[in-house]
Design an enzyme around this catalytic site. Structure first.
Site, PDB file in Angstrom:
ATOM      1  N   HIS A 171      40.292  43.810  36.400  1.00 24.67           N
ATOM      2  CA  HIS A 171      39.669  43.051  35.324  1.00 24.67           C
ATOM      3  C   HIS A 171      40.311  41.674  35.220  1.00 24.67           C
ATOM      4  O   HIS A 171      41.521  41.532  35.362  1.00 24.67           O
ATOM      5  CB  HIS A 171      39.812  43.790  33.997  1.00 24.67           C
ATOM      6  CG  HIS A 171      38.801  43.349  32.994  1.00 24.67           C
ATOM      7  ND1 HIS A 171      38.919  42.191  32.272  1.00 24.67           N
ATOM      8  CD2 HIS A 171      37.630  43.901  32.619  1.00 24.67           C
ATOM      9  CE1 HIS A 171      37.858  42.053  31.490  1.00 24.67           C
ATOM     10  NE2 HIS A 171      37.064  43.079  31.679  1.00 24.67           N
ATOM     11  N   HIS A 172      39.478  40.666  34.963  1.00 25.69           N
ATOM     12  CA  HIS A 172      40.003  39.310  34.911  1.00 25.69           C
ATOM     13  C   HIS A 172      40.960  39.113  33.733  1.00 25.69           C
ATOM     14  O   HIS A 172      41.772  38.187  33.736  1.00 25.69           O
ATOM     15  CB  HIS A 172      38.858  38.304  34.862  1.00 25.69           C
ATOM     16  CG  HIS A 172      39.250  36.950  35.352  1.00 25.69           C
ATOM     17  ND1 HIS A 172      40.135  36.143  34.666  1.00 25.69           N
ATOM     18  CD2 HIS A 172      38.919  36.277  36.473  1.00 25.69           C
ATOM     19  CE1 HIS A 172      40.293  35.017  35.347  1.00 25.69           C
ATOM     20  NE2 HIS A 172      39.582  35.077  36.441  1.00 25.69           N
ATOM     21  N   ALA A 173      40.900  39.995  32.730  1.00 21.66           N
ATOM     22  CA  ALA A 173      41.879  39.911  31.640  1.00 21.66           C
ATOM     23  C   ALA A 173      43.270  40.293  32.134  1.00 21.66           C
ATOM     24  O   ALA A 173      44.280  39.886  31.564  1.00 21.66           O
ATOM     25  CB  ALA A 173      41.462  40.826  30.485  1.00 21.66           C
TER      26      ALA A 173
ATOM     27  N   MET B  86      33.378  41.682  33.955  1.00 24.35           N
ATOM     28  CA  MET B  86      34.297  40.562  34.111  1.00 24.35           C
ATOM     29  C   MET B  86      35.503  40.955  34.964  1.00 24.35           C
ATOM     30  O   MET B  86      36.645  40.701  34.577  1.00 24.35           O
ATOM     31  CB  MET B  86      34.743  40.076  32.724  1.00 24.35           C
ATOM     32  CG  MET B  86      33.667  39.318  31.972  1.00 24.35           C
ATOM     33  SD  MET B  86      33.382  37.675  32.719  1.00 24.35           S
ATOM     34  CE  MET B  86      31.829  37.227  31.904  1.00 24.35           C
TER      35      MET B  86
END
Lengths: 482, 482
Positions: free
Chosen positions: A141-143, A22
């Site tokens: 990371h998309h977080a 992700m």
């Protein structure tokens, strides 16, 4: 101290697996300044690596613990706790060092998971391009950051001034006020390109939530809205979302390996075509993608009888009527249109007309929607991830759409890092279960880039798609008499 | 059709996580034939890549399904279903293309997970070594092959004949009987080097199980035996296994990133030292490792007062008394000794004496054990993985041992691939929770290689250990008057 993480951000950690990394990525190509070489650009990065300061965002580590009741949060490490040698890496291309070799390397780098025991980013300094340029692939990371934020982070470390030197590297913090303050650096904004569209689908997750906080003050409220919207889409009832998508080879389970490809086109050529077709630049982008998908599937005897449906994120300016452009900033109103790609029609001109009309109607419908209705639709922006969370790993029997086609607005003017010109910035996104291909475009003042990110098992070779993009632009020009 | 997978092999799939990749690796360095260049070696690999045949082992994909009741099994793909471009990859070193750059690349390659939707192997063809050599890094999941088998696979595709050409690549099948059969190729066996020791700890899992099938016909019977042995070791009671290990920085949780390093020494130098010290070559290897660990921990104020304990796999020849050598073949009797590394003693000569006596006593004790007792001890060979499965992710409060020091017997004579000489073969193993460092050695006719595989977070830099290995050999030579 563990800082709280937005629930939607933690979704990207919870939903991640070895088949579903992700992270978003970007590949930047730099041309060394006159009289300098790629080795000099490398030397400047090496110098920056010797520094010991790291910007806050790049020191943030995701962690969950018993004391946080198992919820994900952010630790901020001290500078010296960041192992820069792990995060910033030197790579090289095998000979002949062309774009094929570069894309093969970046495909592999984009397919591996980030180390969760550290801040969730990597930057790869890539030498060995035969044309003398220097490449930098960044993975976040998309977080930690969505695609647009990642692009802004990079652009924030660049300058419009080709003569500026001693600039910080992207991972380094903005210099604090020194004894002798440096003159303020005019930074070209990441402004939306008029007449263009869209942002990355996954960006919308964050943006919709930020908008959601403003409107409703309640994140949790999004989920029922999203389910309702998805449900309507899946049942094929109701307004602009009612199109049903056929099943295609793009809409099954995916593996962990990635394949990426990119192609640039002169923006002027597309603008001229749009003008002759009474369409927007974004309509042309969609028509080129439609013809490409049709050609690719047709060659594999896999073209469905029903037209493919694209999910197209668009912005809704609060000041005026909706433009089909999003810069991804917080507080933007963003919406999602389901666009009929008319892949069942053999004539490229007819396809373009269908797409143009579909986008016009969609935008008109969006204008009439209340903010809450738009918000519910925007929640679909998180759909590639959200659907999986809601509907299970194998996805629904019929996908609500076949492909996401989106755009991140790029820098409007030439940018430089220590004199090296940023030539191209290719966006790389996240394929997921049921969405094995992602098409993300970026535009700047003179070109538009198509960035394709696919599952390597579903799409072992993306080069035919690049060929179709070329052909399709030619064909569309002929269709309107250019 | 799903072929069954041995339960111990499936343990390596079940026990795997992003922080604990379960593949072994090997780095081979080839010197091109006289008058040829690294580019020619690459050319030969490219030619092989154009072929469409793949050996059975490299077509095996791990899979579990509802029909297999969730148990892991093996699918065998057809040749055309294997995406060779995914498995065999071309890499290059950034300048200056030295061993530092090579080890940095291999460290990263060794830290990423294999794609589980495909056969579990990768081969990286690495160009850009400034010394003109060509490197090949191979990565195979431990469920598919253990370290010794992987080395045999590679060696099986090599030849003792430097003039032979048109040889198959390691992933290609052995040619079937053709219309005109080729003359049989004498292949040097992967024989144990006399006076050397050991195999990789993880190999023992498979070997012990194969032995276990012979002895008891029952794999499951191993587990209680292993628990009993572990329990005795942990409580510090009973025979050769009774040593208790202190806690060190090597024995905590690990991250996903890896750091690898390797150093070669002339075997003759070590043989001479062994002769003067009335010890075996393997005793010297252990003494060098002991001094290295002492020096490394001492420099970090982390040397425990109690001596470190190494787990040392040894073979038990059925024909005669135990030799401290294992070739890893099926049906071998293998045992495990716990060796006191005497890291609390400042004098290198005293350390060597302690190690020598400890190994002698251990081997004498092993000789007196029944096959069942040896088997129970051999089960400890799976300990780095088994302990985690039995005792939980954080490991016991006191580790049963601090480090695994093992050896895979390498080829005894010079080997060639299409005229390119195999110069060195560095083994890379698997660090796990509680065992952040693995020392695996290989020997051939004239040199011995120390291969260190560590967790990058625990051991951010392995180069000091290489320095300690150098120093330690010098010091030991002085200690015995050489």
């Amino acid at each position: 101290m563990l800082l709280p993480m937005a629930p939607t951000d933690s979704l990207f950690l919870l939903g991640e697996s070895r088949e579903h990394p992700m992270h978003v990525g970007g590949l930047a190509l730099f041309t060394p300044p006159d009289g300098a070489f790629a080795a000099d650009v490398r030397e400047m990065f090496e110098t920056a690596l010797a520094g010991d300061r790291v910007a806050t965002l790049f020191r943030r580590r995701a962690r969950r613990s018993v004391t946080s009741l198992g919820q994900w949060g952010w630790d901020t490490l001290a500078d010296h706790q960041v192992d820069l040698g792990h995060h910033v890496r030197r790579d090289a291309l095998p000979r002949p060092g062309g774009m094929d070799e570069l894309m093969a390397l970046v495909s592999r780098l984009h397919g591996t998971l980030l180390d969760r025991s550290r801040p969730l980013w990597e930057m790869h300094l890539i030498e060995g391009l035969a044309d003398g340029r220097y490449a930098v692939y960044t993975k976040i990371h998309h977080a930690l950051a969505d695609g647009a934020s990642a692009m802004n982070l990079l652009a924030g470390s660049l300058s419009a001034d080709p003569h500026r030197r001693h600039m910080r590297a992207p991972w380094q913090p903005t210099p604090q006020l020194a004894a002798v303050p440096a003159p303020p650096e005019p930074m070209p904004p990441m402004a939306p390109a008029p007449g263009l569209g869209v942002t990355t689908a996954l960006d919308l997750a964050g943006t919709a939530v930020r908008a959601g906080r403003t409107v409703a003050g309640e994140v949790a409220g999004l989920v029922p809205a999203a389910i309702n919207t998805l449900d309507r889409a899946a049942r094929g009832t109701g307004g602009t979302l009612s199109l049903t998508a056929p099943h295609t080879l793009l809409n099954g389970p995916i593996g962990g390996a990635r394949q990426v490809a990119a192609r640039s086109f002169p923006l002027e050529r597309i603008r001229l075509l749009a003008k002759h077709a009474d369409a927007t630049v974004n309509d042309i982008v969609l028509a080129m993608s439609a013809g490409t998908l049709r050609g690719y599937l047709h060659a594999r005897n896999a073209l469905p009888a029903d037209p493919l449906i694209a999910m197209v994120p668009v912005s809704l300016r609060p000041t005026a009527q909706p433009e089909d452009t999003v810069s991804g900033g917080a507080g933007n109103r963003v919406g999602v249109l389901m666009c009929n790609l008319a892949t069942h029609l053999p004539d490229p001109g007819h396809r373009l007309e269908t797409i143009r009309d579909c986008m016009r109607e969609g935008k008109a419908a969006l204008r009439e929607m209340s903010p809450a209705q738009v918000l519910a639709m925007s929640a679909l922006g998180a759909a590639p991830l959200g659907m999986e969370m809601l509907l299970g790993r194998r996805g629904p029997l019929r996908p609500p759409f076949n492909v996401v086609i989106s755009n991140v607005a790029g820098p409007r003017t030439p940018l430089y890092w220590n004199g090296a010109r940023l030539d191209a910035l290719y966006p790389l996104s996240i394929p997921t279960t049921g969405q094995a291909l992602n098409i993300t475009c970026t535009s700047n003042d003179d070109q538009i880039v198509f960035g394709l990110t696919g599952c390597r098992r579903t799409l072992p070779d993306l080069n035919p798609m690049l060929g179709h993009l070329d052909t399709e632009l030619d064909t569309l020009e002929r269709a309107v008499g250019l």
